[in-house]
Design a protein around this motif. Structure first.
Motif, PDB file in Angstrom:
ATOM      1  N   SER A  60     -10.505 -81.726  -1.759  1.00 40.30           N
ATOM      2  CA  SER A  60     -10.848 -82.918  -0.983  1.00 40.30           C
ATOM      3  C   SER A  60     -10.579 -82.713   0.500  1.00 40.30           C
ATOM      4  O   SER A  60     -11.049 -83.485   1.338  1.00 40.30           O
ATOM      5  CB  SER A  60     -10.054 -84.124  -1.494  1.00 40.30           C
ATOM      6  N   HIS A  61      -9.828 -81.655   0.832  1.00 40.96           N
ATOM      7  CA  HIS A  61      -9.489 -81.374   2.232  1.00 40.96           C
ATOM      8  C   HIS A  61     -10.394 -80.319   2.863  1.00 40.96           C
ATOM      9  O   HIS A  61     -10.196 -79.953   4.025  1.00 40.96           O
ATOM     10  CB  HIS A  61      -8.037 -80.916   2.339  1.00 40.96           C
ATOM     11  N   ALA A  62     -11.387 -79.825   2.124  1.00 38.99           N
ATOM     12  CA  ALA A  62     -12.265 -78.788   2.659  1.00 38.99           C
ATOM     13  C   ALA A  62     -13.088 -79.321   3.828  1.00 38.99           C
ATOM     14  O   ALA A  62     -13.444 -80.499   3.880  1.00 38.99           O
ATOM     15  CB  ALA A  62     -13.189 -78.270   1.564  1.00 38.99           C
ATOM     16  N   ILE A 107     -16.450 -82.515  -2.347  1.00 40.15           N
ATOM     17  CA  ILE A 107     -17.544 -83.324  -2.885  1.00 40.15           C
ATOM     18  C   ILE A 107     -17.434 -84.704  -2.251  1.00 40.15           C
ATOM     19  O   ILE A 107     -16.442 -85.418  -2.457  1.00 40.15           O
ATOM     20  CB  ILE A 107     -17.452 -83.440  -4.420  1.00 40.15           C
ATOM     21  N   ASP A 108     -18.407 -85.054  -1.459  1.00 40.90           N
ATOM     22  CA  ASP A 108     -18.363 -86.347  -0.763  1.00 40.90           C
ATOM     23  C   ASP A 108     -18.343 -87.499  -1.755  1.00 40.90           C
ATOM     24  O   ASP A 108     -19.040 -87.483  -2.779  1.00 40.90           O
ATOM     25  CB  ASP A 108     -19.571 -86.490   0.165  1.00 40.90           C
ATOM     26  N   SER A 130     -18.889 -80.080   3.092  1.00 40.55           N
ATOM     27  CA  SER A 130     -19.198 -80.694   1.809  1.00 40.55           C
ATOM     28  C   SER A 130     -20.140 -79.811   1.008  1.00 40.55           C
ATOM     29  O   SER A 130     -20.827 -78.935   1.552  1.00 40.55           O
ATOM     30  CB  SER A 130     -19.824 -82.068   2.016  1.00 40.55           C
ATOM     31  N   LEU A 131     -20.197 -80.069  -0.262  1.00 46.50           N
ATOM     32  CA  LEU A 131     -21.021 -79.287  -1.185  1.00 46.50           C
ATOM     33  C   LEU A 131     -22.470 -79.241  -0.737  1.00 46.50           C
ATOM     34  O   LEU A 131     -23.115 -78.183  -0.752  1.00 46.50           O
ATOM     35  CB  LEU A 131     -20.897 -79.910  -2.582  1.00 46.50           C
ATOM     36  N   GLN A 132     -23.005 -80.375  -0.317  1.00 43.35           N
ATOM     37  CA  GLN A 132     -24.422 -80.453   0.020  1.00 43.35           C
ATOM     38  C   GLN A 132     -24.758 -79.795   1.360  1.00 43.35           C
ATOM     39  O   GLN A 132     -25.922 -79.563   1.660  1.00 43.35           O
ATOM     40  CB  GLN A 132     -24.868 -81.917   0.046  1.00 43.35           C
ATOM     41  N   CYS A 183     -20.870 -79.744  -9.260  1.00 47.74           N
ATOM     42  CA  CYS A 183     -20.982 -78.441  -8.605  1.00 47.74           C
ATOM     43  C   CYS A 183     -22.003 -77.553  -9.310  1.00 47.74           C
ATOM     44  O   CYS A 183     -22.827 -76.891  -8.653  1.00 47.74           O
ATOM     45  CB  CYS A 183     -19.623 -77.751  -8.575  1.00 47.74           C
ATOM     46  N   MET A 184     -21.972 -77.533 -10.614  1.00 47.52           N
ATOM     47  CA  MET A 184     -22.934 -76.711 -11.351  1.00 47.52           C
ATOM     48  C   MET A 184     -24.353 -77.231 -11.167  1.00 47.52           C
ATOM     49  O   MET A 184     -25.298 -76.446 -11.033  1.00 47.52           O
ATOM     50  CB  MET A 184     -22.560 -76.662 -12.821  1.00 47.52           C
ATOM     51  N   TYR A 185     -24.499 -78.542 -11.141  1.00 47.40           N
ATOM     52  CA  TYR A 185     -25.820 -79.114 -10.901  1.00 47.40           C
ATOM     53  C   TYR A 185     -26.363 -78.691  -9.532  1.00 47.40           C
ATOM     54  O   TYR A 185     -27.529 -78.317  -9.407  1.00 47.40           O
ATOM     55  CB  TYR A 185     -25.772 -80.630 -10.991  1.00 47.40           C
ATOM     56  N   GLU A 186     -25.513 -78.767  -8.522  1.00 48.40           N
ATOM     57  CA  GLU A 186     -25.955 -78.394  -7.171  1.00 48.40           C
ATOM     58  C   GLU A 186     -26.336 -76.923  -7.113  1.00 48.40           C
ATOM     59  O   GLU A 186     -27.344 -76.553  -6.480  1.00 48.40           O
ATOM     60  CB  GLU A 186     -24.849 -78.700  -6.149  1.00 48.40           C
TER      61      GLU A 186
END
Length: 258
Positions: free
Chosen positions: A191-193, A231-232, A196-198, A249-252
């Motif tokens: 959550s601190h990264a 992940i936002d 974001s994933l997207q 994550c796997m979906y993305e």
């Protein structure tokens, strides 16, 4: 195939089935898996073929709709209904089960197969859900590090709904083995990264690391991750359930590779 009828609790097979259905780690010692219920047996049959050994309850053997699951089995056993209920791991005994020896228990790590790494996960429901998502989104391999609940434990099998038979599964791996055997970029979440994933172009194939439900990914393993993403959560929640986060994550990854 003529069935073999069993009515004694002292029978060797009955004792073995009881261990497999009641003790989460027994598959590691016995190198066999007990799949109870029509759904799991059907899933196994679709992916792997009919099991060598099929076990019915007396009433299950008499049900015509279950006959197809044991039609070409080399060994068919019939337990009295009372005995089957005693070895059953379900609230209501299902009447049929397969006793199998999955080849995936003995397979080697595939260094370049899309992978999910489980770091000390404890909840069978979470693990089963992750396996189902992995199979759905094109991930071929699961590596469970030491401290993770057994992938073939009865509750994980039920939660996986047959996904086990589409995946290569490896248990009790060490971090050293992971580094040595797996040749893919490791991706983790925090959550601190910063990103974001997207926002990122994700590599494919890759290995997503899923951490302990309460503690997350271990500090040592985080150091080996090539990318850490968040992940936002526009709704403002603090964190996702581990299985939900892994599935997102796997979906993305799956979406981007298309």
């Amino acid at each position: 195939m003529q069935p073999k009828y069993i009515s004694s609790r002292q029978n060797v097979l009955v004792k073995q089935l009881y261990r497999l259905s009641q003790t989460p780690s027994s598959h590691q010692q016995l190198e066999q898996i007990w799949l109870e219920g029509e759904h799991l047996c059907h899933a196994y049959q679709n992916k792997m073929g009919v099991a060598k050994a099929v076990v019915y309850s007396q009433s299950g053997y008499e049900q015509q709709q279950l006959a197809y699951l044991g039609a070409s089995a080399q060994e068919v056993y019939v337990l009295s209904d009372m005995l089957f209920e005693q070895i059953s791991g379900l609230k209501s005994a299902a009447g049929i089960g397969y006793l199998v020896e999955p080849e995936t228990m003995k397979s080697e790590v595939a260094p370049y197969a899309p992978t999910v790494v489980l770091d000390r996960l404890q909840d069978p429901g979470n693990i089963g859900t992750i396996l189902r998502s992995a199979a759905a989104f094109g991930f071929k391999q699961i590596i469970a590090l030491k401290g993770t609940c057994g992938l073939w434990a009865p509750k994980v099998l039920r939660a996986g709904m047959g996904a086990h038979f589409s995946l290569q599964l490896h248990e009790q791996c060490s971090l050293e083995q992971l580094q040595h055997l797996l040749k893919l970029p490791l991706l983790g979440t925090s959550s601190h990264a910063e990103k974001s994933l997207q926002q990122l172009q994700l590599p494919w194939p890759c290995a997503w690391v899923v951490g302990h439900e309460g503690q997350g990914i271990s500090a040592e393993l985080l150091q080996h991750c090539n990318q850490i993403v968040r992940i936002d959560q526009p709704g403002g929640e603090e964190s996702f359930n581990a299985a939900v986060a892994a599935s997102i994550c796997m979906y993305e990854s799956s979406k981007q590779k298309q």
